[in-house]
Design an enzyme around this catalytic site. Structure first.
Site, PDB file in Angstrom:
ATOM      1  CB  ALA A  66      -9.177  -2.752  -4.079  1.00  0.00           C
ATOM      2  N   GLY A 112      -5.627  -4.490  -0.720  1.00  0.00           N
ATOM      3  CA  GLY A 112      -5.441  -3.072  -0.443  1.00  0.00           C
ATOM      4  C   GLY A 112      -5.534  -2.731   1.030  1.00  0.00           C
ATOM      5  CD  GLU A 115      -1.442  -3.330  -1.968  1.00  0.00           C
ATOM      6  OE1 GLU A 115      -0.526  -3.287  -2.808  1.00  0.00           O
ATOM      7  OE2 GLU A 115      -2.645  -3.311  -2.272  1.00  0.00           O
ATOM      8  CD  GLU A 135      -3.421  -7.984  -3.890  1.00  0.00           C
ATOM      9  OE1 GLU A 135      -3.671  -6.923  -3.306  1.00  0.00           O
ATOM     10  OE2 GLU A 135      -2.828  -8.938  -3.325  1.00  0.00           O
TER      11      GLU A 135
END
Length: 255
Positions: A66, A112, A115, A135
């Site tokens: 992200a 992300g 993910e 993370e």
């Protein structure tokens, strides 16, 4: 529609979506998530599209994560809304598409990015791919479904190891643990993904849509009932009639 962060192309019945932010290693900012969600909405209603491939531009990165600078100063309420909106706009949408979505992981798939790949129905990776959920190094946890989808793919123990340690693994290891389906050279990644997509696209789109739903429910107490209902439903559809007729006539079906 013109997009700033993605490129869309068509190969037969397959749509290829390429994330085009190479200067940021294709990191997912809010605008990119919105654009991806919009094109998926469009494709879900497009009968000419039978399969979708998501990949990244360049030779280094699928999606490196992200865009952290967008939320670095968020509080709890804003952060919860960020995660909820992202899952609704993109990640859950990918998983629940009525058309199969293949991730062609062409490099880094971190945070992300991993993910997003895990939300896809199938994952192919290039030999240079590196995958991980870093993370916890930021004092956070995955917020776009990583803690839920990773255990389903690799088991709880390995998921805990990857999430708690934040370590990256290579494509070979990812295949060993079931995180990716196949590994190819970077040059072969997209052709092999297109080859798989073409094979899938030759099958009944109605049956594929029902299969996606049933498989998605396989780890719930509704999975068997969903399979039974879908099995019965398809007996009333033209695709079943064509498929059975073609089999009996010893020819390829025309779905």
């Amino acid at each position: 529609m013109n997009y700033e962060n993605i490129a869309v192309s068509t190969e037969g019945n397959t749509t290829v979506i390429t994330i085009t932010r190479p200067q940021a290693l294709n990191a997912l900012n809010a605008a990119t998530i919105t654009e991806l969600g919009n094109i998926l909405d469009k494709l879900d209603g497009d009968a000419s599209c039978r399969a979708i491939i998501i990949t990244g531009s360049g030779e280094k990165s699928f999606v490196a994560g992200a865009d952290i600078k967008e939320f670095s100063d968020f509080g709890a309420v804003q952060a919860e809304e960020l995660a909820r909106n992202g899952q609704r706009t993109l990640f859950n949408k990918v998983e629940n598409m009525t058309k199969p979505v293949i991730a062609a992981v062409n490099g880094f798939a971190l945070g992300g990015g991993l993910e997003l790949a895990m939300a896809c129905h199938i994952r192919y990776a290039s030999e240079n791919a590196r995958l991980g959920l870093p993370e916890v190094t930021l004092g956070l946890i995955p917020g776009y479904g990583g803690t839920q989808r990773l255990p389903k793919l690799v088991g709880k123990g390995l998921a805990n190891e990857l999430i708690f340690s934040a370590k990256m693994i290579n494509a070979t290891r990812a295949k060993e643990i079931g995180l990716v389906n196949e590994v190819f050279t970077l040059e072969d990644l997209l052709p092999k993904s297109l080859e798989l997509a073409a094979t899938i696209a030759s099958n009944s789109p109605m049956a594929i849509a029902e299969a996606i739903n049933a498989v998605n429910l396989s780890d719930t107490d509704r999975g068997y009932e969903a399979e039974i209902k879908s099995f019965g439903l398809l007996f009333e559809k033209n695709d079943k009639k064509e498929g059975v007729t073609a089999f009996l006539e010893k020819r390829k079906p025309n779905f």
